[in-house]
Design a protein around this motif. Structure first.
Motif, PDB file in Angstrom:
ATOM      1  N   TYR A   1     -49.991 -24.691 -34.002  1.00 46.58           N
ATOM      2  CA  TYR A   1     -48.742 -24.309 -33.322  1.00 46.58           C
ATOM      3  C   TYR A   1     -48.602 -22.789 -33.350  1.00 46.58           C
ATOM      4  O   TYR A   1     -48.842 -22.153 -34.385  1.00 46.58           O
ATOM      5  CB  TYR A   1     -47.544 -24.930 -34.047  1.00 46.58           C
ATOM      6  CG  TYR A   1     -46.220 -24.730 -33.331  1.00 46.58           C
ATOM      7  CD1 TYR A   1     -45.761 -25.686 -32.433  1.00 46.58           C
ATOM      8  CD2 TYR A   1     -45.456 -23.589 -33.542  1.00 46.58           C
ATOM      9  CE1 TYR A   1     -44.555 -25.507 -31.764  1.00 46.58           C
ATOM     10  CE2 TYR A   1     -44.250 -23.404 -32.878  1.00 46.58           C
ATOM     11  CZ  TYR A   1     -43.806 -24.363 -31.990  1.00 46.58           C
ATOM     12  OH  TYR A   1     -42.618 -24.186 -31.322  1.00 46.58           O
TER      13      TYR A   1
ATOM     14  N   CYS B   1     -45.795 -19.693 -32.039  1.00 41.28           N
ATOM     15  CA  CYS B   1     -44.488 -19.413 -31.426  1.00 41.28           C
ATOM     16  C   CYS B   1     -44.698 -18.704 -30.093  1.00 41.28           C
ATOM     17  O   CYS B   1     -45.405 -17.699 -30.006  1.00 41.28           O
ATOM     18  CB  CYS B   1     -43.643 -18.523 -32.332  1.00 41.28           C
ATOM     19  SG  CYS B   1     -43.190 -19.345 -33.868  1.00 41.28           S
TER      20      CYS B   1
ATOM     21  N   CYS C   1     -38.436 -24.526 -33.039  1.00 38.30           N
ATOM     22  CA  CYS C   1     -39.877 -24.613 -33.323  1.00 38.30           C
ATOM     23  C   CYS C   1     -40.187 -25.779 -34.248  1.00 38.30           C
ATOM     24  O   CYS C   1     -41.187 -26.475 -34.068  1.00 38.30           O
ATOM     25  CB  CYS C   1     -40.390 -23.294 -33.898  1.00 38.30           C
ATOM     26  SG  CYS C   1     -40.595 -22.036 -32.618  1.00 38.30           S
TER      27      CYS C   1
ATOM     28  N   HIS D   1     -37.767 -16.139 -39.282  1.00 39.80           N
ATOM     29  CA  HIS D   1     -38.063 -17.302 -38.422  1.00 39.80           C
ATOM     30  C   HIS D   1     -38.991 -18.313 -39.090  1.00 39.80           C
ATOM     31  O   HIS D   1     -38.669 -19.500 -39.183  1.00 39.80           O
ATOM     32  CB  HIS D   1     -38.633 -16.817 -37.097  1.00 39.80           C
ATOM     33  CG  HIS D   1     -38.898 -17.906 -36.108  1.00 39.80           C
ATOM     34  ND1 HIS D   1     -37.930 -18.817 -35.742  1.00 39.80           N
ATOM     35  CD2 HIS D   1     -40.005 -18.260 -35.407  1.00 39.80           C
ATOM     36  CE1 HIS D   1     -38.432 -19.665 -34.864  1.00 39.80           C
ATOM     37  NE2 HIS D   1     -39.694 -19.355 -34.652  1.00 39.80           N
TER      38      HIS D   1
ATOM     39  N   GLU E   1     -38.323 -22.071 -40.530  1.00 41.41           N
ATOM     40  CA  GLU E   1     -39.039 -23.258 -40.030  1.00 41.41           C
ATOM     41  C   GLU E   1     -39.541 -24.111 -41.197  1.00 41.41           C
ATOM     42  O   GLU E   1     -39.397 -25.332 -41.200  1.00 41.41           O
ATOM     43  CB  GLU E   1     -40.255 -22.841 -39.177  1.00 41.41           C
ATOM     44  CG  GLU E   1     -39.938 -22.411 -37.753  1.00 41.41           C
ATOM     45  CD  GLU E   1     -41.217 -22.177 -36.954  1.00 41.41           C
ATOM     46  OE1 GLU E   1     -41.326 -21.111 -36.329  1.00 41.41           O
ATOM     47  OE2 GLU E   1     -42.120 -23.041 -36.970  1.00 41.41           O
TER      48      GLU E   1
END
Ligand SMILES: [Zn+2]
Length: 473
Positions: free
Chosen positions: A27, A29, A209, A234, A238
């Motif tokens: 993954y 962002c 996310c 961030h 998460e």
């Protein structure tokens, strides 16, 4: 290949293997779509494009997810300023992003989820967090309770006390703790919103996310990437959300972060006047996208990278060398030898994506190709390669193509590259035909006039056994 990546979680290089060898999950962002991508936005896209290509070469199945953040207060603010509807801003900016990133030779991710397409998953995650005692609703908001998660700060290395230091100014009254962050907030009729158990509202950025990664990669996955500036808050948030929603899991196992991008040695900013978008770079010419890609990959992804137009021109000149060799029209000879050469070029990528070394080796392979095609000394390149016998030019052509499938360059048509990708090609071809006709008619003055005309336009003619070819000076 034995992979080693620097993992922000442990702050060191670690051997990497996917949890499920039959399916690697990654993954990264993606952009918040309210404005054109700037140079700093492009760096992670190119870096993780190379990583995804490398991993796809090695593992049978890779799912690479890169999201589009299409609900965010920056987008709302842009819409208020310009009067353009939010949906028009996000649709246009997403299309611009796709076009710009394609110009940098990046492949699309396997899944590109949008935040607005995953509101139900965000609500489900928030409900789990409330049920698990890690979040609370207050005045239409839902907040994540930072003190409820003992490992908060593990990824970024920042202690909850540090976090509070900066947050003391103007702490919202509905927060139990100053460091608590928003999972959901109320919307009014000027902001986009969805019905939820906590009223009409919209998600905070961080939960987006966590929800998209969960939907497409599951509760735990292998690699999470992004810019270094996203580690805190961030990525820290998460981790907190996902680990607390699914107790006993660890969210991403490896965290890879690219360094910042400077322009002429300074942090890019609108006030300094050195703020550059990818569009600004692409306007330099049809070569600029690939040259910028090369420039990005010449610096290791974890290092700060200094952009300048001078370095962009240097990267173009380096690509010119590849295309000069490839435009000789030597047929590729695929086989063991070309595979071994390509493997030698790509090997450093397994060691924390060492693109500068891979590119230096590609350069050595080019040297070997030129020596085979036109002569010269291959001693230094051969000694780095660790052998005494030089490959053939055809083997080099095949090796460059294979390495290019991972590095994403050189990837242009050599003829189109050398002719500048221009739209006046037909006109130039016609002039060359006229010159050939003049020469056949022994009208040397006319033939020379046409050639001089072309030179004045920066077009160089090369007369060879297969006829006349041309390129831009
Ligand atoms: Zn994110």
């Amino acid at each position: 290949m034995d992979f080693q990546f620097h993992n922000a979680l442990t702050r060191g290089k670690e051997a990497f293997a996917p949890r499920d060898p039959s399916h690697l999950r990654m993954y990264v962002c993606g952009p918040t779509v309210y404005d054109l991508a700037h140079l700093g936005n492009a760096r992670p896209v190119v870096v993780f494009d190379v990583l995804a290509r490398l991993l796809r070469r090695e593992f049978p199945r890779v799912t690479y997810v890169r999201n589009i953040t299409d609900v965010d207060d920056k987008i709302n603010a842009r819409s208020r300023e310009s009067g353009e509807p939010i949906s028009a801003i996000t649709a246009r900016t997403t299309a611009d992003f796709h076009r710009d990133m394609a110009a940098l030779g990046t492949l699309p991710p396997d899944v590109e989820p949008t935040a607005t397409g995953h509101i139900a998953e965000m609500i489900a995650l928030i409900e789990k967090l409330i049920a698990n005692g890690h979040a609370y609703a207050a005045e239409g908001h839902v907040l994540f309770s930072v003190p409820s998660f003992g490992e908060y700060g593990k990824l970024s290395g920042r202690s909850p006390e540090d976090l509070l230091a900066g947050a003391r100014i103007d702490v919202a009254p509905y927060k139990r703790d100053a460091g608590d962050f928003v999972l959901w907030k109320p919307s009014d009729d000027t902001t986009p919103g969805w019905n939820s158990p906590w009223g009409y509202g919209r998600p905070g950025w961080h939960i987006e996310c966590s929800a998209m990664a969960w939907k497409h990669l599951g509760e735990e996955f292998d690699i999470h990437g992004g810019g270094h500036d996203l580690i805190f808050p961030h990525h820290e948030n998460e981790v907190a959300q996902s680990v607390c929603a699914f107790p006993g899991t660890g969210y991403a196992r490896f965290w890879l972060h690219n360094g910042m991008l400077l322009v002429d040695g300074e942090k890019m900013s609108k006030s300094l006047g050195n703020f550059l978008t990818v569009r600004d770079i692409l306007a330099r010419g049809p070569w600029a996208g690939e040259a910028f890609r090369l420039l990005l990959l010449k610096t290791h992804y974890r290092q700060a990278l200094d952009f300048s137009y001078e370095r962009l021109d240097e990267a173009k000149a380096e690509l010119d060398d590849y295309y000069a060799f490839l435009s000789r029209g030597i047929a590729a000879e695929e086989g063991e030898e070309s595979k071994a050469l390509a493997a030698w070029v790509l090997e450093p990528l397994a060691d924390d994506l060492n693109t500068p070394l891979a590119l230096a080796r590609l350069r050595d392979v080019l040297t070997l190709g030129n020596v085979a095609a036109i002569g010269g000394s291959a001693t230094a390149a051969l000694s780095r390669l660790g052998r005494s016998e030089a490959p053939t030019a055809g083997q080099v052509v095949a090796a460059i193509a294979e390495a290019a499938s991972v590095l994403g360059l050189p990837a242009a048509d050599p003829k189109v590259w050398r002719q500048g990708g221009a739209d006046d090609a037909a006109e130039i071809e016609a002039a060359i035909e006229a010159r050939i006709a003049a020469r056949k008619a022994r009208n040397w003055a006319e033939a020379d006039r046409i050639r001089d005309d072309l030179i004045a336009k920066g077009i160089l003619l090369e007369d060879g056994p297969k006829g006349t070819t041309w390129r831009r000076a």
